[in-house]
Design a protein around this motif. Structure first.
Motif, PDB file in Angstrom:
ATOM      1  N   THR A  49      38.185  66.916 -36.049  1.00 51.16           N
ATOM      2  CA  THR A  49      38.594  65.740 -36.466  1.00 51.16           C
ATOM      3  C   THR A  49      38.705  65.206 -37.757  1.00 51.16           C
ATOM      4  O   THR A  49      39.221  64.353 -37.901  1.00 51.16           O
ATOM      5  N   ARG A  60      42.541  64.940 -37.148  1.00 53.46           N
ATOM      6  CA  ARG A  60      42.540  63.651 -35.897  1.00 53.46           C
ATOM      7  C   ARG A  60      42.383  63.100 -36.962  1.00 53.46           C
ATOM      8  O   ARG A  60      43.535  61.927 -36.823  1.00 53.46           O
ATOM      9  N   LEU A  74      45.687  59.456 -38.007  1.00 52.43           N
ATOM     10  CA  LEU A  74      45.606  58.561 -37.731  1.00 52.43           C
ATOM     11  C   LEU A  74      45.708  57.810 -38.869  1.00 52.43           C
ATOM     12  O   LEU A  74      46.562  56.449 -39.144  1.00 52.43           O
ATOM     13  N   THR A  97      42.066  53.562 -43.099  1.00 52.57           N
ATOM     14  CA  THR A  97      41.230  54.465 -41.778  1.00 52.57           C
ATOM     15  C   THR A  97      40.134  54.397 -42.465  1.00 52.57           C
ATOM     16  O   THR A  97      40.147  55.551 -43.120  1.00 52.57           O
ATOM     17  N   ALA A 138      40.001  52.911 -33.541  1.00 53.65           N
ATOM     18  CA  ALA A 138      40.793  53.990 -33.028  1.00 53.65           C
ATOM     19  C   ALA A 138      40.371  55.065 -32.890  1.00 53.65           C
ATOM     20  O   ALA A 138      41.155  56.154 -32.482  1.00 53.65           O
ATOM     21  N   GLY A 139      39.084  55.680 -32.656  1.00 56.51           N
ATOM     22  CA  GLY A 139      37.946  56.704 -32.593  1.00 56.51           C
ATOM     23  C   GLY A 139      37.077  56.369 -32.591  1.00 56.51           C
ATOM     24  O   GLY A 139      36.375  55.965 -33.438  1.00 56.51           O
ATOM     25  N   ARG A 140      35.487  57.973 -32.021  1.00 57.20           N
ATOM     26  CA  ARG A 140      34.788  57.894 -32.545  1.00 57.20           C
ATOM     27  C   ARG A 140      33.947  59.288 -32.296  1.00 57.20           C
ATOM     28  O   ARG A 140      35.166  60.119 -32.636  1.00 57.20           O
ATOM     29  N   VAL A 141      33.437  59.560 -33.819  1.00 55.93           N
ATOM     30  CA  VAL A 141      33.217  60.430 -33.876  1.00 55.93           C
ATOM     31  C   VAL A 141      31.610  60.400 -33.825  1.00 55.93           C
ATOM     32  O   VAL A 141      30.860  60.125 -34.239  1.00 55.93           O
ATOM     33  N   GLY A 147      32.325  55.680 -36.418  1.00 55.43           N
ATOM     34  CA  GLY A 147      33.663  55.158 -36.024  1.00 55.43           C
ATOM     35  C   GLY A 147      34.983  55.117 -37.139  1.00 55.43           C
ATOM     36  O   GLY A 147      34.942  55.273 -37.777  1.00 55.43           O
TER      37      GLY A 147
END
Length: 259
Positions: free
Chosen positions: A21, A24, A28, A128, A162-165, A179
């Motif tokens: 993560t 990643r 981003l 970010t 941009a994504g989920r964690v 997020g």
């Protein structure tokens, strides 16, 4: 004395504990082939994000407010010429005058203040942030609804989920998932300074709730016929809720009401 590995509820600490993560997130924050000249990290913690971020920028200022963690960070990155660990509150920092990026695992309780700091920094290019998932979804329209902050800043910034964690990637695990939100300054604003002032007033009026609907709120400052025409141009129903109007339709409303 408290052990350095313990977390502070007051500081809202949930450390990222998943290496994939972290990698990643770093991709981003700083896309491949676009190294950041200067990056400020919010809440470096134990350095889970600091390490992959440092490989992608020329200079990284890692801010950490918890003095128990600063010593470990400085020891870990002592031999890295790209990293400087800054002991103190990120919110008290003076924004750099040169273009810079912001990235970090944001304490959920301080998200709004950190986002506000970023938006007020004249030289910020992008941010970010790992935030509470609900916050990230609300700000980026992922629920199909938009907030005043997003609409008001849209001509200058693009907001993107941009994504989920998952919550279990953190230690200790928070109660909710996180997020990844991207806030990017537009290379060229959609509106000039004078038009942006009108835009901000329009957004504030629209979200004021006066009159019971967006249509009724706008009629407090604009003739009814012009509001009707603007809604037709934006292809909006007169009964639409203000939060359901996406940024692109707001731009049409603004254009129709100010020309």
């Amino acid at each position: 004395m408290a052990r350095p590995t313990r977390t502070s509820k007051v500081l809202s600490q949930n450390f990222l504990a998943d290496r994939r993560t972290a990698e990643r997130f770093a991709r981003l924050a700083v896309p491949d082939g676009r190294p950041a000249s200067l990056l400020l990290e919010v809440g470096a913690g134990k350095g889970a994000l600091t390490e992959p971020l440092a490989r992608r920028c020329l200079e990284l200022l890692a801010y950490e407010i918890d003095p128990r963690l600063v010593t470990g960070l400085r020891t870990r990155f002592d031999r890295s010429p790209r990293v400087r660990v800054v002991a103190g509150d990120f919110l008290a920092a003076r924004p750099p005058r040169v273009p810079f990026s912001v990235a970090g695992n944001v304490p959920f309780s301080r998200t709004a203040d950190i986002v506000d700091w970023c938006l007020r920094a004249p030289a910020l290019t992008d941010a970010t942030l790992l935030t509470q998932l609900e916050y990230a979804r609300k700000r980026t329209g992922d629920y199909g609804r938009w907030t005043l902050l997003t609409i008001r800043t849209w001509p200058r910034y693009e907001w993107r989920l941009a994504g989920r964690v998952g919550r279990h990637h953190f230690r200790p695990a928070p109660r909710v998932d996180a997020g990844i939100i991207r806030i990017e300054r537009r290379p060229a604003p959609l509106l000039d300074a004078a038009a942006y002032r009108d835009w901000a007033r329009l957004a504030e009026l629209g979200f004021s709730g006066v009159g019971g609907s967006l249509h009724a709120s706008l009629r407090r400052a604009h003739p009814g016929r012009r509001v009707d025409a603007a809604f037709r141009a934006a292809r909006l129903d007169a009964g639409v809720l203000v939060g359901e109007v996406p940024p692109e339709r707001w731009l049409r409303l603004h254009e129709a009401l100010t020309r």
